[in-house]
Write a protein that holds these residues in place. Structure first.
Motif, mmCIF file in Angstrom:
data_model
loop_
_atom_site.group_PDB
_atom_site.id
_atom_site.type_symbol
_atom_site.label_atom_id
_atom_site.label_comp_id
_atom_site.label_asym_id
_atom_site.label_seq_id
_atom_site.Cartn_x
_atom_site.Cartn_y
_atom_site.Cartn_z
ATOM 1 N N ALA A 66 -5.033 12.128 -4.512
ATOM 2 C CA ALA A 66 -4.981 12.393 -3.070
ATOM 3 C C ALA A 66 -5.959 11.483 -2.325
ATOM 4 N N VAL A 67 -7.128 11.284 -2.900
ATOM 5 C CA VAL A 67 -8.130 10.401 -2.281
ATOM 6 C C VAL A 67 -7.613 8.969 -2.203
ATOM 7 N N LEU A 68 -6.968 8.502 -3.261
ATOM 8 C CA LEU A 68 -6.414 7.142 -3.264
ATOM 9 C C LEU A 68 -5.325 6.983 -2.209
ATOM 10 N N ILE A 69 -4.459 7.975 -2.088
ATOM 11 C CA ILE A 69 -3.392 7.924 -1.078
ATOM 12 C C ILE A 69 -3.998 7.802 0.314
ATOM 13 N N ASN B 106 0.814 -1.216 0.000
ATOM 14 C CA ASN B 106 0.000 0.000 0.000
ATOM 15 C C ASN B 106 0.846 1.264 0.000
ATOM 16 N N ILE B 107 2.006 1.216 0.641
ATOM 17 C CA ILE B 107 2.900 2.381 0.626
ATOM 18 C C ILE B 107 3.469 2.594 -0.775
ATOM 19 N N VAL B 108 3.828 1.507 -1.452
ATOM 20 C CA VAL B 108 4.322 1.619 -2.822
ATOM 21 C C VAL B 108 3.239 2.203 -3.735
ATOM 22 N N ASP C 37 3.301 5.708 -5.992
ATOM 23 C CA ASP C 37 2.913 5.799 -7.410
ATOM 24 C C ASP C 37 1.900 6.919 -7.623
ATOM 25 N N GLU C 38 0.940 7.025 -6.701
ATOM 26 C CA GLU C 38 -0.082 8.068 -6.815
ATOM 27 C C GLU C 38 0.516 9.457 -6.599
ATOM 28 N N ILE C 39 1.507 9.552 -5.724
ATOM 29 C CA ILE C 39 2.174 10.845 -5.501
ATOM 30 C C ILE C 39 2.849 11.310 -6.784
#
Length: 206
Positions: free
Chosen positions: A143-146, A116-118, A122-124
């Motif tokens: 941002a919502v996904l993070i 989940n951190i990876v 990716d989303e960042i």
């Protein structure tokens, strides 16, 4: 407010930092540890990523100090950079603790955290890519996904610690793994901090 034709150097720098964080996270996740020597190798490499990240942050701060105009609030640029640097610091600290404890047998909870951190890293990168193109509103989905990945990590933390006390009898291993789980949750929190800063930038500028 923004010129659509040219990438702002501050946005380009933030994207470069994000991609650096992403590389570090993928490196840590993809490396298959089978020995204490492997732990040492990963720890050294992630320390290099962390040091390089510090240099990138220092360069960005130096540019901020001499720039009269910035595309968004200076505080928001600085906050994004610092929060991404916190992610790098966190993964370096995590790997250093694995090496210090000689923990080669990570469990399914550590892997769930890492997965989940990876995904968050990716989303960042995707969000910073949109920022560099001045597409602020579109950053919100990332941002919502993070934040969702951080929520999952919260659940993993509760489950992992509960199972740790149920299954593990060695008090030293309990201390070690509890420390590892909490370090990983801290990294997820740093990712959420980036998401919160992105949402602030959208609110102020979109």
């Amino acid at each position: 407010m923004f010129s659509p034709r040219k990438t702002d150097p501050f946005f380009a720098a933030l994207l470069e930092i994000a991609e650096h964080v992403q590389k570090a996270m993928h490196y840590a996740n993809d490396f298959k540890v089978t020995s204490v020597a492997d732990l040492k190798e990963v720890s050294i490499k992630l320390k290099e990523y962390e040091t390089q990240g510090d240099d990138m942050i220092h360069d960005l701060i130096a540019k901020l100090n001499i720039s009269f105009m910035t595309p968004i609030e200076r505080e928001d640029i600085l906050q994004l950079a610092i929060k991404m640097d916190d992610i790098l610091d966190g993964i370096e600290h995590f790997s250093a603790n694995l090496e210090m404890f000689s923990l080669t047998d990570i469990d399914e909870y550590v892997q769930k955290f890492m997965d989940n951190i990876v995904k968050s890293s990716d989303e960042i990168v995707k969000a910073m890519g949109l920022l560099s193109k001045k597409k602020l509103v579109q950053m919100r989905d990332h941002a919502v996904l993070i934040k969702e990945y951080e929520r999952i990590c919260d659940e993993v933390l509760r489950t992992s610690i509960k199972q740790l006390f149920l299954r593990e009898k060695d008090p030293i291993r309990i201390i070690q793994f509890k420390d590892i789980y909490e370090l990983l949750e801290d990294i997820a929190d740093h990712c959420q901090d980036v998401a919160n800063t992105l949402e602030t930038i959208i609110m102020r500028n979109a």
